[in-house]
Write an enzyme that holds these catalytic residues in place. Structure first.
Site, PDB file in Angstrom:
ATOM      1  N   PHE A   1      -1.324   8.177   5.075  1.00 22.72           N
ATOM      2  CA  PHE A   1      -2.064   8.909   4.307  1.00 22.72           C
ATOM      3  C   PHE A   1      -1.325   9.078   3.402  1.00 22.72           C
ATOM      4  O   PHE A   1      -0.587  10.064   2.716  1.00 22.72           O
ATOM      5  CB  PHE A   1      -2.257  10.937   5.060  1.00 22.72           C
ATOM      6  N   GLU A   2      -1.975   9.174   1.583  1.00 18.77           N
ATOM      7  CA  GLU A   2      -1.562   8.795   0.514  1.00 18.77           C
ATOM      8  C   GLU A   2      -2.724   9.392  -0.231  1.00 18.77           C
ATOM      9  O   GLU A   2      -3.210   9.363  -0.171  1.00 18.77           O
ATOM     10  CB  GLU A   2      -1.133   7.211   0.593  1.00 18.77           C
ATOM     11  N   GLY A   3      -1.931   9.246  -2.048  1.00 19.96           N
ATOM     12  CA  GLY A   3      -3.157   9.599  -2.971  1.00 19.96           C
ATOM     13  C   GLY A   3      -3.095  11.294  -2.541  1.00 19.96           C
ATOM     14  O   GLY A   3      -2.560  11.371  -2.967  1.00 19.96           O
TER      15      GLY A   3
ATOM     16  N   PRO B   1       0.650  -0.993   0.244  1.00 19.60           N
ATOM     17  CA  PRO B   1      -0.052   0.280   0.342  1.00 19.60           C
ATOM     18  C   PRO B   1       1.104   1.311  -0.158  1.00 19.60           C
ATOM     19  O   PRO B   1       0.236   2.131  -0.370  1.00 19.60           O
ATOM     20  CB  PRO B   1      -0.882  -0.126   1.809  1.00 19.60           C
TER      21      PRO B   1
END
Length: 391
Positions: free
Chosen positions: A177-179, A15
């Site tokens: 937190f990504e994207g 992920p």
């Protein structure tokens, strides 16, 4: 980091590795833009159950695929090797992008054969804590986009995360937190005084959780280089509004929480080339990249090239180096010899390559891996490297 199972024989990137597109997008923007203008907060809480002792001076952090499978095989929490000092349960995810309502459940048996029962899982949490380990809920990952756009979403985030922590008796929280979870609004140019709602509300929520649980609360963060070190060159949308607004977007969160932050382990993988403090671009694949990226955190750096807006250095005990445990886990994997070179350079001032760091930090906290599952898939090589190095 990868959230969902893939067909067999096609192991997925972790992920943590899912935001290659973000890095690629900003690299393209960087080529077009050139330079940027940049910058330089409860109620009576229930205590967290079964607090473990503080992790050792040098700690090994790993993510455990708890709610999903992705080709590396399921590992029960009770079977996690003792090498791992901080275990991040991957992942808690929102019911919708802007709800702030975080949910967590164990992987369905059809997806993860051998998954433990809820009672067995809770017992394993307590056993790990009694053995001196920290067990955290990690929020986000590749698929878990979280945008706290309103005060209501902020408050829901606090209550739902607290419910997960209390239900399982966990030691704290990891923010992965990504994207598009974090981005900066146009005109938000000062990392020390952010105005973007999703940034401000996240900071407030994390302060509230820290206050709720007290000094025993463990808070860690796992941003990608795109959201941290890239901020040395680009911050937000820039002076013309033409840059990727996610560039450097973690900096105000890290800065606001630096007194409460237990550990920052930036994902030194799935990254484009990053401009280092030596004025050179550094790419993944060897010890130099890890040395250059870590040196920025331990030395501090001007944000968007503005010497009047410098992101201050973190303490070495607050910093670990994030790496893929195996080649299948993410782009940028390096063999044990390169891991040891990076550690030698940063902690002893020896074996440095083309990049010379601005200091020597024997108190550097350690290493983070995506993931425990992938390391077991690869014969526990990553954990073995850590154990040999730090004894």
């Amino acid at each position: 980091m990868n959230r969902r199972i893939l067909p067999s024989r096609t192991p997925r990137l972790s992920p943590r590795g899912r935001s290659r597109s973000a890095a690629a997008a900003l690299v393209a923007v960087c080529a077009l833009v050139g330079t940027a203008v940049a910058p330089q907060a409860a109620a009576d809480p229930p205590p967290v159950a079964s607090r473990a002792a503080e992790p050792p001076g040098h700690a090994l952090v790993g993510y455990l695929h708890t709610s999903f499978a992705n080709g590396s095989g399921y590992t029960r929490l009770a079977d996690v090797p003792d090498s791992w000092d901080i275990i991040d349960l991957a992942f808690g995810e929102p019911t919708s992008v802007t709800s702030g309502d975080i949910r967590f459940s164990l992987c369905p048996p059809v997806e993860c054969p051998g998954v433990e029962s809820e009672a067995e899982f809770k017992a394993a949490v307590k056993a790990k804590q009694q053995a001196g380990k920290k067990v955290l809920i990690s929020i986000g990952g590749q698929n878990g986009q979280v945008r706290l756009t309103t005060p209501e979403a902020r408050d829901t985030f606090v209550e739902s995360v607290s419910s997960i922590i209390d239900t399982y008796g966990l030691d704290g929280l990891d923010i992965d937190f990504e994207g598009h979870s974090l981005s900066l609004d146009d005109g938000d140019t000062d990392f020390a005084d952010p105005t973007t709602p999703v940034i401000v509300h996240l900071i407030s929520a994390l302060h509230t959780l820290k206050e709720r649980y007290g000094d025993g609360f463990t808070l860690t963060m796992a941003p990608e280089t795109f959201f941290v070190q890239l901020g040395h060159q680009f911050y937000g949308s820039g002076p013309w509004g033409s840059q990727d607004p996610r560039a450097g977007a973690y900096l105000p969160v890290i800065h606001a929480l630096r007194d409460d932050l237990t550990l920052l382990h930036v994902q030194d993988y799935n990254s484009g080339p990053i401009l280092g403090l030596d004025g050179q671009y550094h790419a993944m694949g060897g010890a130099d990249f890890h040395v250059a990226m870590t040196d920025m955190l331990l030395t501090g750096f001007p944000v968007a090239g503005d010497p009047d807006k410098t992101f201050p250095a973190l303490r070495p005990d607050q910093v670990a180096i994030g790496m893929p445990a195996t080649p299948q886990a993410g782009n940028g994997h390096v063999p044990p010899a390169e891991v040891e070179k990076a550690l030698d350079c940063l902690t002893r001032g020896s074996a440095c390559g083309t990049y010379t760091p601005h200091g020597t930090w024997p108190e550097l906290r350690g290493l983070m891996a995506w993931s425990i599952n992938w390391d077991r898939y690869g014969g526990d090589e990553f954990a073995g490297t850590f154990d040999r190095y730090f004894g």
